[in-house]
Design a protein around this motif. Sequence first.
Motif, PDB file in Angstrom:
ATOM      1  N   SER A  39       0.832  -1.195   0.000  1.00  0.00           N
ATOM      2  CA  SER A  39       0.000   0.000   0.000  1.00  0.00           C
ATOM      3  C   SER A  39       0.869   1.247   0.000  1.00  0.00           C
ATOM      4  CB  SER A  39      -0.911   0.017   1.236  1.00  0.00           C
ATOM      5  OG  SER A  39      -1.647   1.219   1.292  1.00  0.00           O
ATOM      6  N   PRO A  40       0.389   2.347  -0.597  1.00  0.00           N
ATOM      7  CA  PRO A  40       1.105   3.628  -0.484  1.00  0.00           C
ATOM      8  C   PRO A  40       0.839   4.309   0.848  1.00  0.00           C
ATOM      9  CG  PRO A  40      -0.874   3.906  -1.799  1.00  0.00           C
ATOM     10  CD  PRO A  40      -0.778   2.443  -1.499  1.00  0.00           C
ATOM     11  N   LEU A  41      -0.024   3.706   1.690  1.00  0.00           N
ATOM     12  CA  LEU A  41      -0.435   4.328   2.936  1.00  0.00           C
ATOM     13  C   LEU A  41      -0.013   3.473   4.126  1.00  0.00           C
ATOM     14  CD1 LEU A  41      -4.059   5.116   1.759  1.00  0.00           C
ATOM     15  CD2 LEU A  41      -2.193   6.781   1.946  1.00  0.00           C
ATOM     16  N   GLN A  42       0.186   4.116   5.266  1.00  0.00           N
ATOM     17  CA  GLN A  42       0.333   3.386   6.521  1.00  0.00           C
ATOM     18  C   GLN A  42      -1.035   3.379   7.185  1.00  0.00           C
ATOM     19  OE1 GLN A  42       2.405   5.253   9.808  1.00  0.00           O
ATOM     20  NE2 GLN A  42       3.131   3.277  10.562  1.00  0.00           N
ATOM     21  N   THR A  43      -1.625   2.210   7.335  1.00  0.00           N
ATOM     22  CA  THR A  43      -2.982   2.106   7.860  1.00  0.00           C
ATOM     23  C   THR A  43      -2.969   1.505   9.247  1.00  0.00           C
ATOM     24  OG1 THR A  43      -3.775   1.755   5.600  1.00  0.00           O
ATOM     25  CG2 THR A  43      -5.299   1.253   7.381  1.00  0.00           C
ATOM     26  N   LEU A  44      -3.682   2.148  10.162  1.00  0.00           N
ATOM     27  CA  LEU A  44      -3.829   1.681  11.531  1.00  0.00           C
ATOM     28  C   LEU A  44      -5.311   1.424  11.767  1.00  0.00           C
ATOM     29  CD1 LEU A  44      -1.515   4.352  13.209  1.00  0.00           C
ATOM     30  CD2 LEU A  44      -0.889   2.030  12.506  1.00  0.00           C
ATOM     31  N   TYR A  45      -5.629   0.237  12.279  1.00  0.00           N
ATOM     32  CA  TYR A  45      -7.033  -0.162  12.394  1.00  0.00           C
ATOM     33  C   TYR A  45      -7.548   0.042  13.819  1.00  0.00           C
ATOM     34  CZ  TYR A  45      -6.513  -2.019   7.744  1.00  0.00           C
ATOM     35  OH  TYR A  45      -6.284  -2.131   6.392  1.00  0.00           O
ATOM     36  N   VAL A  46      -8.753   0.593  13.890  1.00  0.00           N
ATOM     37  CA  VAL A  46      -9.352   1.023  15.142  1.00  0.00           C
ATOM     38  C   VAL A  46     -10.516   0.094  15.498  1.00  0.00           C
ATOM     39  CG1 VAL A  46     -10.469   2.985  16.283  1.00  0.00           C
ATOM     40  CG2 VAL A  46      -8.690   3.388  14.571  1.00  0.00           C
ATOM     41  N   HIS A  47     -10.768  -0.091  16.776  1.00  0.00           N
ATOM     42  CA  HIS A  47     -11.911  -0.868  17.244  1.00  0.00           C
ATOM     43  C   HIS A  47     -13.215  -0.071  17.083  1.00  0.00           C
ATOM     44  CE1 HIS A  47     -10.008  -4.317  19.123  1.00  0.00           C
ATOM     45  NE2 HIS A  47      -9.152  -3.539  19.747  1.00  0.00           N
ATOM     46  N   GLY A  48     -14.325  -0.779  16.947  1.00  0.00           N
ATOM     47  CA  GLY A  48     -15.620  -0.125  17.099  1.00  0.00           C
ATOM     48  C   GLY A  48     -16.631  -0.353  16.009  1.00  0.00           C
ATOM     49  N   GLY A  49     -16.211  -0.791  14.827  1.00  0.00           N
ATOM     50  CA  GLY A  49     -17.143  -0.934  13.717  1.00  0.00           C
ATOM     51  C   GLY A  49     -18.105  -2.094  13.855  1.00  0.00           C
ATOM     52  N   VAL A  50     -17.771  -3.063  14.709  1.00  0.00           N
ATOM     53  CA  VAL A  50     -18.609  -4.244  14.912  1.00  0.00           C
ATOM     54  C   VAL A  50     -19.025  -4.284  16.375  1.00  0.00           C
ATOM     55  CG1 VAL A  50     -18.788  -6.749  14.677  1.00  0.00           C
ATOM     56  CG2 VAL A  50     -17.348  -5.442  13.090  1.00  0.00           C
ATOM     57  N   ARG A  51     -20.305  -4.123  16.645  1.00  0.00           N
ATOM     58  CA  ARG A  51     -20.779  -4.008  18.028  1.00  0.00           C
ATOM     59  C   ARG A  51     -20.724  -5.333  18.796  1.00  0.00           C
ATOM     60  NH1 ARG A  51     -21.257  -3.886  22.439  1.00  0.00           N
ATOM     61  NH2 ARG A  51     -22.716  -2.814  23.836  1.00  0.00           N
ATOM     62  N   THR A  52     -20.996  -6.437  18.121  1.00  0.00           N
ATOM     63  CA  THR A  52     -21.223  -7.696  18.842  1.00  0.00           C
ATOM     64  C   THR A  52     -20.060  -8.685  18.760  1.00  0.00           C
ATOM     65  OG1 THR A  52     -22.339  -8.656  16.909  1.00  0.00           O
ATOM     66  CG2 THR A  52     -23.706  -7.505  18.524  1.00  0.00           C
ATOM     67  N   ARG A  53     -18.914  -8.242  18.286  1.00  0.00           N
ATOM     68  CA  ARG A  53     -17.713  -9.081  18.285  1.00  0.00           C
ATOM     69  C   ARG A  53     -16.525  -8.262  18.787  1.00  0.00           C
ATOM     70  NH1 ARG A  53     -17.619 -14.004  15.551  1.00  0.00           N
ATOM     71  NH2 ARG A  53     -19.421 -14.486  14.244  1.00  0.00           N
ATOM     72  N   GLY A  54     -15.471  -8.954  19.160  1.00  0.00           N
ATOM     73  CA  GLY A  54     -14.270  -8.258  19.585  1.00  0.00           C
ATOM     74  C   GLY A  54     -14.186  -8.103  21.090  1.00  0.00           C
ATOM     75  N   PRO A  55     -13.131  -7.466  21.569  1.00  0.00           N
ATOM     76  CA  PRO A  55     -12.842  -7.445  23.009  1.00  0.00           C
ATOM     77  C   PRO A  55     -13.822  -6.641  23.844  1.00  0.00           C
ATOM     78  CG  PRO A  55     -11.308  -6.033  21.804  1.00  0.00           C
ATOM     79  CD  PRO A  55     -12.076  -6.799  20.782  1.00  0.00           C
ATOM     80  N   TYR A  56     -14.619  -5.756  23.209  1.00  0.00           N
ATOM     81  CA  TYR A  56     -15.527  -4.908  23.971  1.00  0.00           C
ATOM     82  C   TYR A  56     -16.990  -5.299  23.783  1.00  0.00           C
ATOM     83  CZ  TYR A  56     -11.256  -2.085  23.673  1.00  0.00           C
ATOM     84  OH  TYR A  56      -9.966  -1.664  23.703  1.00  0.00           O
ATOM     85  N   ALA A  57     -17.239  -6.419  23.138  1.00  0.00           N
ATOM     86  CA  ALA A  57     -18.610  -6.788  22.768  1.00  0.00           C
ATOM     87  C   ALA A  57     -19.524  -6.951  23.975  1.00  0.00           C
ATOM     88  CB  ALA A  57     -18.592  -8.081  21.953  1.00  0.00           C
TER      89      ALA A  57
END
Length: 428
Positions: free
Chosen positions: A158-176
């Motif tokens: 990629s030409p970009l450095q991408t950093l991914y953030v939590h929050g787009g999925v309400r019912t999965r992941g560490p904060y569900a």
Amino acid sequence: MTHDLLGRHRAVLPDWLALYYEEPIEITHGEGRHVWDAEGNRYLDFFGGILTTMTAHALPEVTKAVSEQAGRIIHSSTLYLNRPMIELAERIAQLSGIPDARVFFTTSGTEANDTALLLATTYRRSNTILAMRNSYHGRSFSSVGITGNRGWSPTSLSPLQTLYVHGGVRTRGPYAALGDGDFIAACVDDLVDLLGHTRPPAALIAEPIQGVGGFTSPPDGLYAAFREVLHERGILWIADEVQTGWGRTGEHFWGWQAHGQHGPPDIMTFAKGIGNGMSIGGVVARSEIMNCLDSNSISTFGGTQITMAAGLANLTYLLEHDLQGNARRVGGLLIERLRAAAAQVPAVREVRGRGLMIGIEITRPGTDEADPATAAAVLEAARAGGLLIGKGGGHNTSSLRIAPPLSLNVAEAEEGAAILEDALRSIP
């Protein structure tokens, strides 16, 4: 005939160009909320060419506008004054909610997101981008580089450095397991911590409801809370409205408005439904951001007269017939009907969405494990029953996507829900 066409398709088109169904269909014509295939079969269309036939198939007002414009001039490029382009830009700028807005037209959502990235990285002099996990923003080199969904990201270059953030999925992941308020607070804390470990990013790009990701979304207000953190640091907010725009969510005209406590985004991208099938995408941004480029640029096909005529006619119809209100009313009925049906099907983990943007997540019963084979089987069963739907999602594409034209009526919603209920009950 269809089998012969499939052989020709495979002989000249890429292997990675996906086709739905074990026996793919050729759609030959449509009217209203229905389409017909080459074998004469009639289907209720609950996917609209991937949310693109937003209003209705063969909408007379759009067909007439395209025909009349084609009889005058189809295309001239942006090197000449273009009345339909200016008129549509004026209307979109006013509807966007962005102050002193400027509009640039492209031919697709991918190209719109490319343009937004160009603007943000130039304005901020940074090639670092914040993006959401499970996100999708297009298939070009730069937009693939910010896509947080492994199934749609064929390269890590990629030409970009991408950093991914939590929050787009309400019912999965560490904060569900957290409540909505605590979920938002945890995601904000994570964002603040992330920003402490990196050089200042150019922007956060986010879909208010993740489209290809399976129509997942955070609690209302998450992006407003993010915006407060970003604004303090001068980081831009790009709202990707390619799938959520134009009233599809029912409650709001734009998806960002569910998170708009601190005002509109700095940049907004759109595409798909505005052309009702014609190729229109675009970017809206504050003038200081849109005008930050210091070299010449044009668009050969963006804003061409025939697509702008279609967009103007479609937007007029959408507003005059309150299709946003219809999406809220009919979509609300449809989602409740589907939730009632899915409650009896162990493989359905969740029915989610708002307006006419509804996702059904399929998993192995009693687990959170994705079950793409069963999701594909439901897709097939729905087609056999006369209904076209889509699929998507992270975790190996195990969500069904339901996004009919916004003119869907109650009887059609009931018909489609009944077919889907039968398809879901056919799961072994």
